[in-house]
Design an enzyme around this catalytic site. Structure first.
Site, short mmCIF file in Angstrom:
data_model
loop_
_atom_site.label_atom_id
_atom_site.label_comp_id
_atom_site.label_asym_id
_atom_site.label_seq_id
_atom_site.Cartn_x
_atom_site.Cartn_y
_atom_site.Cartn_z
N LYS A 1 -26.00 14.37 -26.11
CA LYS A 1 -24.68 13.74 -26.08
C LYS A 1 -23.60 14.78 -25.78
O LYS A 1 -22.60 14.49 -25.12
CB LYS A 1 -24.41 13.05 -27.42
CG LYS A 1 -23.15 12.23 -27.41
CD LYS A 1 -23.17 11.13 -28.44
CE LYS A 1 -21.92 10.27 -28.29
NZ LYS A 1 -21.82 9.24 -29.31
N MET B 1 -18.38 1.40 -26.18
CA MET B 1 -19.26 1.12 -27.33
C MET B 1 -20.02 2.36 -27.81
O MET B 1 -21.22 2.28 -28.10
CB MET B 1 -20.25 0.01 -26.93
CG MET B 1 -19.60 -1.27 -26.47
SD MET B 1 -18.57 -2.02 -27.74
CE MET B 1 -19.85 -2.74 -28.75
N ARG B 2 -19.33 3.48 -27.89
CA ARG B 2 -19.98 4.71 -28.36
C ARG B 2 -19.05 5.50 -29.26
O ARG B 2 -17.84 5.47 -29.06
CB ARG B 2 -20.29 5.62 -27.16
CG ARG B 2 -21.64 5.44 -26.63
CD ARG B 2 -21.86 6.17 -25.33
NE ARG B 2 -22.73 5.34 -24.53
CZ ARG B 2 -24.03 5.23 -24.75
NH1 ARG B 2 -24.62 5.96 -25.68
NH2 ARG B 2 -24.77 4.41 -24.03
N GLY C 1 -13.99 -5.33 -19.30
CA GLY C 1 -12.81 -4.65 -18.79
C GLY C 1 -11.54 -5.48 -18.77
O GLY C 1 -10.61 -5.16 -18.01
N SER C 2 -11.46 -6.52 -19.60
CA SER C 2 -10.20 -7.29 -19.59
C SER C 2 -9.05 -6.46 -20.15
O SER C 2 -7.90 -6.61 -19.71
CB SER C 2 -10.36 -8.61 -20.35
OG SER C 2 -10.53 -8.40 -21.72
N ASN C 3 -9.32 -5.59 -21.10
CA ASN C 3 -8.24 -4.73 -21.63
C ASN C 3 -7.84 -3.67 -20.60
O ASN C 3 -6.66 -3.33 -20.49
CB ASN C 3 -8.67 -4.07 -22.95
CG ASN C 3 -8.52 -5.03 -24.11
OD1 ASN C 3 -7.43 -5.30 -24.57
ND2 ASN C 3 -9.64 -5.60 -24.55
N HIS D 1 -9.70 -2.57 -31.68
CA HIS D 1 -10.84 -3.19 -32.37
C HIS D 1 -10.46 -4.62 -32.78
O HIS D 1 -9.38 -4.83 -33.33
CB HIS D 1 -11.20 -2.36 -33.60
CG HIS D 1 -12.42 -2.86 -34.30
ND1 HIS D 1 -13.70 -2.71 -33.77
CD2 HIS D 1 -12.57 -3.53 -35.46
CE1 HIS D 1 -14.57 -3.28 -34.60
NE2 HIS D 1 -13.92 -3.78 -35.62
N ILE E 1 -17.34 8.92 -30.44
CA ILE E 1 -16.88 10.11 -29.72
C ILE E 1 -17.16 11.33 -30.60
O ILE E 1 -16.97 11.28 -31.82
CB ILE E 1 -15.35 10.00 -29.47
CG1 ILE E 1 -15.01 8.71 -28.70
CG2 ILE E 1 -14.81 11.23 -28.77
CD1 ILE E 1 -15.29 8.71 -27.24
C1 GRF Z 1 -12.42 -6.03 -27.06
O1 GRF Z 1 -12.50 -7.15 -27.89
C2 GRF Z 1 -12.10 -4.80 -27.86
O2 GRF Z 1 -11.34 -5.04 -28.98
C3 GRF Z 1 -13.48 -4.34 -28.28
O3 GRF Z 1 -14.30 -4.62 -27.19
C4 GRF Z 1 -13.76 -5.70 -26.43
C5 GRF Z 1 -13.65 -5.25 -25.02
O4 GRF Z 1 -13.33 -6.30 -24.15
N1 GRF Z 1 -13.45 -2.95 -28.66
P1 GRF Z 1 -12.97 -5.99 -22.63
O5 GRF Z 1 -14.15 -5.22 -22.02
O6 GRF Z 1 -11.71 -5.19 -22.60
O7 GRF Z 1 -12.82 -7.33 -21.98
#
Ligand code: GRF
Length: 190
Positions: free
Chosen positions: A65, A90-91, A12-14, A109, A93
């Site tokens: 799904k 990670m799925r 969840g850093s993003n 990505h 859609i």
């Molecule tokens: C990121 O590198 C993003 O590009 C990829 O998954 C990672 C997620 O990282 N799709 P975070 O959970 O946001 O830290």
């Protein structure tokens, strides 16, 4: 102000970077929902601290799904979500969400698409000896990282750079590029 949902599966850093950007007034949006498909994901605790409503649904607890995404769609519609932001979700859609949110679902990505789609993109690029690496933000379609690219940022891989340094660089780019791209996209300047 855009009403958005962030979908995540892991750290969840993003999610945090986007939320910070909103708090600082850089991005005119509200995260009205975080959708998580992994009950143990670290992002859940982060959302709790930030008082963001979280919907944790385990796909395996649904008959299909389609049923899983229908449950998500219902909450999105109740909350009048306008934009979906995938951040480490990670799925793939399916049409259940793609149809009502056509051109309103984006993903980040960690590669220069169309190279190195799918899992462990950074590892794939390193194994291939890529001299340039980077990050892509794209619209989501039914494929794996195949939708139209919205923005990219690259850097030259210096000799002797460790995997850790590369990952650090990629994440640092992600945390700035995602909010900046969303801002332009939603202001109609991208
Ligand atoms: C990121 O590198 C993003 O590009 C990829 O998954 C990672 C997620 O990282 N799709 P975070 O959970 O946001 O830290």
């Amino acid at each position: 102000m855009k009403r958005i949902a962030v979908f995540a599966s892991g750290t969840g850093s993003n999610f945090e970077a986007i939320h910070d950007s909103i708090l600082k007034g850089n991005l005119d949006a509200e995260i009205v929902l975080l959708v998580v498909d992994q009950p143990k994901a670290a992002v859940i605790e982060k959302a709790k601290r930030r008082q963001v409503e979280t919907l944790v649904l385990s796909p395996k607890e649904f008959p299909s799904k389609k049923d899983y995404e229908t449950a998500i769609l219902q909450r999105l519609q109740e909350l009048k979500v306008e934009e979906i932001v995938l951040a480490g979700y990670m799925r793939l859609i399916t049409d259940v969400l793609l149809t009502p949110y056509q051109n309103h679902i984006v993903n980040i990505h960690p590669s220069l698409l169309p190279d190195f789609k799918g899992k462990d993109a950074i590892g794939q690029a390193v194994a291939a000896g890529a001299k340039k690496m980077g990050v892509s933000i794209h619209y989501v379609d039914s494929g794996m990282d195949t939708g139209t690219i919205i923005s990219q940022e690259s850097f030259d891989v210096e000799k002797g750079m460790t995997l850790e340094e590369i990952e650090h660089r990629i994440h640092a780019i992600e945390h700035v590029l995602y909010s900046n791209t969303l801002k332009k996209l939603w202001e109609g300047t991208k």
